[in-house]
Write a protein that holds these residues in place. Structure first.
Motif, PDB file in Angstrom:
ATOM      1  N   ARG A 170       0.826  -1.210   0.000  1.00 59.55           N
ATOM      2  CA  ARG A 170       0.000   0.000   0.000  1.00 59.55           C
ATOM      3  C   ARG A 170       0.856   1.255   0.000  1.00 59.55           C
ATOM      4  N   GLY A 171       2.056   1.160   0.570  1.00 58.43           N
ATOM      5  CA  GLY A 171       2.959   2.304   0.612  1.00 58.43           C
ATOM      6  C   GLY A 171       3.707   2.555  -0.678  1.00 58.43           C
ATOM      7  N   GLY A 172       3.510   1.679  -1.675  1.00 57.40           N
ATOM      8  CA  GLY A 172       4.098   1.941  -2.981  1.00 57.40           C
ATOM      9  C   GLY A 172       5.128   0.933  -3.455  1.00 57.40           C
ATOM     10  N   ARG A 173       5.522  -0.018  -2.602  1.00 57.74           N
ATOM     11  CA  ARG A 173       6.475  -1.025  -3.040  1.00 57.74           C
ATOM     12  C   ARG A 173       5.763  -2.114  -3.849  1.00 57.74           C
ATOM     13  N   THR A 174       6.494  -2.736  -4.748  1.00 57.95           N
ATOM     14  CA  THR A 174       5.970  -3.931  -5.396  1.00 57.95           C
ATOM     15  C   THR A 174       5.996  -5.068  -4.372  1.00 57.95           C
ATOM     16  N   GLU A 175       5.294  -6.151  -4.665  1.00 60.31           N
ATOM     17  CA  GLU A 175       5.275  -7.259  -3.716  1.00 60.31           C
ATOM     18  C   GLU A 175       6.678  -7.807  -3.491  1.00 60.31           C
ATOM     19  N   SER A 176       7.478  -7.920  -4.567  1.00 64.98           N
ATOM     20  CA  SER A 176       8.833  -8.448  -4.404  1.00 64.98           C
ATOM     21  C   SER A 176       9.702  -7.488  -3.602  1.00 64.98           C
ATOM     22  N   GLU A 177       9.548  -6.189  -3.814  1.00 58.30           N
ATOM     23  CA  GLU A 177      10.295  -5.202  -3.033  1.00 58.30           C
ATOM     24  C   GLU A 177       9.891  -5.265  -1.563  1.00 58.30           C
ATOM     25  N   ALA A 178       8.592  -5.416  -1.324  1.00 57.55           N
ATOM     26  CA  ALA A 178       8.104  -5.496   0.050  1.00 57.55           C
ATOM     27  C   ALA A 178       8.661  -6.723   0.758  1.00 57.55           C
ATOM     28  N   ARG A 179       8.650  -7.860   0.082  1.00 58.31           N
ATOM     29  CA  ARG A 179       9.175  -9.079   0.702  1.00 58.31           C
ATOM     30  C   ARG A 179      10.670  -8.951   0.987  1.00 58.31           C
TER      31      ARG A 179
END
Length: 216
Positions: A170-179
């Motif tokens: 939700r803050g703007g990262r892609t799922e891979s970036e978030a992980r």
């Protein structure tokens, strides 16, 4: 009921003020619990009797994190202005004549917001929450000394990481970036926080109906 216990902490002596801390790993539900406790105390005791002051307002700005090379560790103890936080807690203990303004944290901006919160002079209970309230690191041990009571929210790992993934996407990262960020920063931070659990006076676990109960 936890609100009953929070109300019981409120001093009966005029002019006294109590600071209740809520610690726990990232995404454990600390801010949700703290806000509910404040709302419950306000409902019971009246306007301005309680206030919410999160540790997250003392995040270093992204510009400062970039300058220090700490952007990838955002949320670690060294990415907060712990001295500023300690000074605010001390002021909340002593300054009961004027409003005290405190920084907040905007998750949409991913930045602290100066003077985003205000503690009215009439406030008798201050709820503060954050990852490192029970930490022994430089500066952080002073936080624990300034709190009258300190509770710990012990949420399961799977629940916390689900919330973190949703928060970062939700803050703007892609799922891979978030992980990747969770693996590089959030998990080490959580491990450090979990080691401070024994310093807290009360351990709370979330229930399926979005309430909390004391750990067995």
């Amino acid at each position: 009921m936890l609100v009953d216990d929070a109300v019981a902490l409120v001093p009966s002596i005029p002019g006294r003020r109590v600071l209740l801390g809520v610690a726990g790993a990232p995404a454990a539900g600390k801010s949700t619990l703290a806000r509910k406790l404040v709302a419950g105390v306000l409902e019971r005791l009246g306007p301005d009797t309680a206030a919410y002051v999160p540790m997250d307002g003392f995040h270093l700005s992204n510009a400062q994190l970039d300058r220090l090379g700490l952007r990838g560790r955002k949320g670690a103890p060294e990415t907060f202005d712990v001295d500023g936080y300690v000074q605010l807690l001390r002021r909340l203990r002593t300054d009961r004549e004027r409003p005290v303004y405190a920084p907040d944290f905007d998750r949409r901006l991913d930045e602290p917001v100066a003077a985003g919160l205000v503690v009215p002079p009439a406030a008798r209970l201050i709820l503060t929450e954050g990852n490192y309230l029970a930490d022994d690191g430089p500066g952080w041990a002073e936080v624990r000394d300034l709190l009258d009571d300190l509770w710990y929210v012990d949420a399961p790992l799977a629940l916390r990481e689900h919330r973190l993934l949703r928060r970062h996407v939700r803050g703007g990262r892609t799922e891979s970036e978030a992980r990747a960020f969770i693996a590089a920063s959030e998990r080490p931070n959580a491990s450090r926080v979990e080691r401070t659990r024994a310093h807290c006076t009360r351990i709370l676990v979330p229930t399926p109906d979005d309430t909390w109960t004391d750990a067995p």
